[in-house]
Design a protein around this motif. Structure first.
Motif, mmCIF file in Angstrom:
data_model
loop_
_atom_site.group_PDB
_atom_site.id
_atom_site.type_symbol
_atom_site.label_atom_id
_atom_site.label_comp_id
_atom_site.label_asym_id
_atom_site.label_seq_id
_atom_site.Cartn_x
_atom_site.Cartn_y
_atom_site.Cartn_z
ATOM 1 N N MET A 291 0.847 -1.190 0.000
ATOM 2 C CA MET A 291 0.000 0.000 0.000
ATOM 3 C C MET A 291 0.887 1.246 0.000
ATOM 4 N N SER A 292 0.552 2.230 -0.823
ATOM 5 C CA SER A 292 1.370 3.436 -0.911
ATOM 6 C C SER A 292 1.298 4.221 0.392
ATOM 7 N N MET A 293 2.363 4.978 0.658
ATOM 8 C CA MET A 293 2.386 5.791 1.873
ATOM 9 C C MET A 293 1.282 6.831 1.847
ATOM 10 N N GLY A 294 0.991 7.384 0.682
ATOM 11 C CA GLY A 294 -0.071 8.381 0.594
ATOM 12 C C GLY A 294 -1.411 7.835 1.063
ATOM 13 N N THR B 232 -15.275 1.179 14.159
ATOM 14 C CA THR B 232 -15.757 1.413 12.797
ATOM 15 C C THR B 232 -14.628 1.747 11.834
ATOM 16 N N MET B 233 -13.702 2.606 12.266
ATOM 17 C CA MET B 233 -12.614 2.979 11.350
ATOM 18 C C MET B 233 -11.543 1.901 11.246
ATOM 19 N N ALA B 234 -11.374 1.109 12.294
ATOM 20 C CA ALA B 234 -10.422 -0.003 12.190
ATOM 21 C C ALA B 234 -10.880 -1.001 11.137
ATOM 22 N N TYR B 235 -12.193 -1.258 11.095
ATOM 23 C CA TYR B 235 -12.710 -2.138 10.052
ATOM 24 C C TYR B 235 -12.711 -1.454 8.687
ATOM 25 N N ALA B 236 -12.930 -0.130 8.675
ATOM 26 C CA ALA B 236 -13.021 0.580 7.399
ATOM 27 C C ALA B 236 -11.667 0.781 6.743
ATOM 28 N N GLY C 248 -8.437 -0.018 8.567
ATOM 29 C CA GLY C 248 -7.339 -0.692 9.239
ATOM 30 C C GLY C 248 -6.492 -1.528 8.308
ATOM 31 N N HIS C 249 -7.118 -2.083 7.274
ATOM 32 C CA HIS C 249 -6.370 -2.895 6.316
ATOM 33 C C HIS C 249 -5.467 -2.043 5.423
ATOM 34 N N ILE C 250 -5.650 -0.727 5.471
ATOM 35 C CA ILE C 250 -4.821 0.179 4.667
ATOM 36 C C ILE C 250 -3.611 0.649 5.464
ATOM 37 N N SER C 251 -3.866 1.152 6.684
ATOM 38 C CA SER C 251 -2.786 1.777 7.453
ATOM 39 C C SER C 251 -2.423 1.034 8.734
#
Length: 232
Positions: free
Chosen positions: A1-4, A51-55, A57-60
Motif C-alpha cells: 500500500m502506498s504511503m499516501g 468502525t474505522m479499524a474495520y473501514a 485498518g487494512h490500509i494503514s
C-alpha cells in the motif's frame, strides 16, 4: 500500500475518532433530559475505533493515535521510519475534526469553547479535580494497557477478525475509568485537536497529554514484546 493512502487512512481515522468521541462529549453528554453521560461518551470513543479499524485498518493498520504508533514501533510491529509521517497525519486529522466541531458548536448562540470543549486537563481542570500526579499515573497505566491489548488482539495467534472489537472495547473501558480524572486522553492527537480551540488552559496543559501517553505507549509495547509475546 502506498504511503499516501496509508497517511490518508490515518488522517480520516483520527478525524472520525475526534469528531465522534469529542463531538459526543460536546453535544450529547449533558443535553437537557436526554444526555448520554460518561457511559455514552465512552461508548462513542470505542465505536469510532471499531468502525474505522474495520473501514481503513487494512490500509494503514488503524493507529489513529501517536501513542499507538510509537508503541507499535517499540513492540517491533511498525517501522521507525514511518512513525513521524503517521503522527503528522494523525495530528492534522484531529485538528481538522476539532475545527469542524468548533464551527458546529459556535453555531449555537452563547456557546463558549473555553468552558471545556472536551479538552483534557489536570488539577483544577480535571473533571474530578485530580492532581497532576494522579492524572499522570492514570494516563501512563491506561495507555500502556491499551498497547498491550492492541498487541495481543492483533497477534497472529489471536482469533482472526476480532482485533478491532477488542481494541474498541478496551478504549471504551479506558474512558469509563478515566473521564472523571483527565477527561481521558491516551492519545496526543485527540488532546491537541480540541486544546487549540478551547484556547486557554488546555494548551498550557497539553504537554502532559503528549509526554505521558507516548511514554505509556512505549512501555506497553515493550512489555508485550519482551514479556508476553511468543516468537517462532
Amino acid at each position: 500500500m502506498s504511503m499516501g493512502k496509508r497517511l490518508g487512512a490515518e488522517f480520516f481515522g483520527t478525524f472520525w475518532l475526534v469528531f465522534g468521541g469529542c463531538g459526543s462529549a460536546i453535544f450529547a453528554a449533558t443535553f437537557p433530559g436526554l444526555g448520554i453521560g460518561f457511559a455514552g461518551v465512552a461508548l462513542a470513543f470505542g465505536l469510532t475505533v471499531v468502525t474505522m479499524a474495520y473501514a481503513v485498518g487494512h490500509i494503514s493498520g488503524g493507529h489513529f493515535n501517536p501513542a499507538v504508533t510509537l508503541g507499535l514501533c517499540a513492540g517491533g510491529r511498525f517501522a521507525a521510519k514511518d512513525v513521524l509521517p503517521y503522527i503528522v497525519a494523525q495530528v492534522v486529522g484531529g485538528l481538522v475534526a476539532g475545527g469542524v466541531l468548533y464551527l458546529i458548536a459556535t453555531g449555537k448562540p452563547g456557546f463558549d469553547p473555553s468552558v471545556r470543549f472536551a479538552a483534557n486537563g489536570y488539577g483544577a481542570n480535571s473533571p474530578g479535580g485530580y492532581s497532576l500526579e494522579a492524572c499522570m499515573l492514570a494516563e501512563l497505566v491506561l495507555t500502556a494497557f491499551f498497547l498491550i491489548v492492541i498487541h495481543g488482539a492483533t497477534d497472529k495467534r489471536a482469533p482472526a477478525g476480532f482485533g478491532p472489537l477488542a481494541i474498541g472495547l478496551a478504549l471504551t473501558l479506558i474512558h469509563l475509568i478515566s473521564i472523571p480524572v483527565t477527561a481521558t486522553s491516551v492519545n496526543p492527537a485527540r488532546s491537541t485537536a480540541v486544546a487549540f480551540f478551547q484556547g486557554t488552559w488546555a494548551v498550557q496543559q497539553l504537554w502532559m497529554f503528549w509526554l505521558v501517553p507516548l511514554v505509556g505507549g512505549v512501555l506497553g509495547g515493550l512489555i508485550y514484546r519482551y514479556l508476553l509475546e511468543t516468537r517462532d
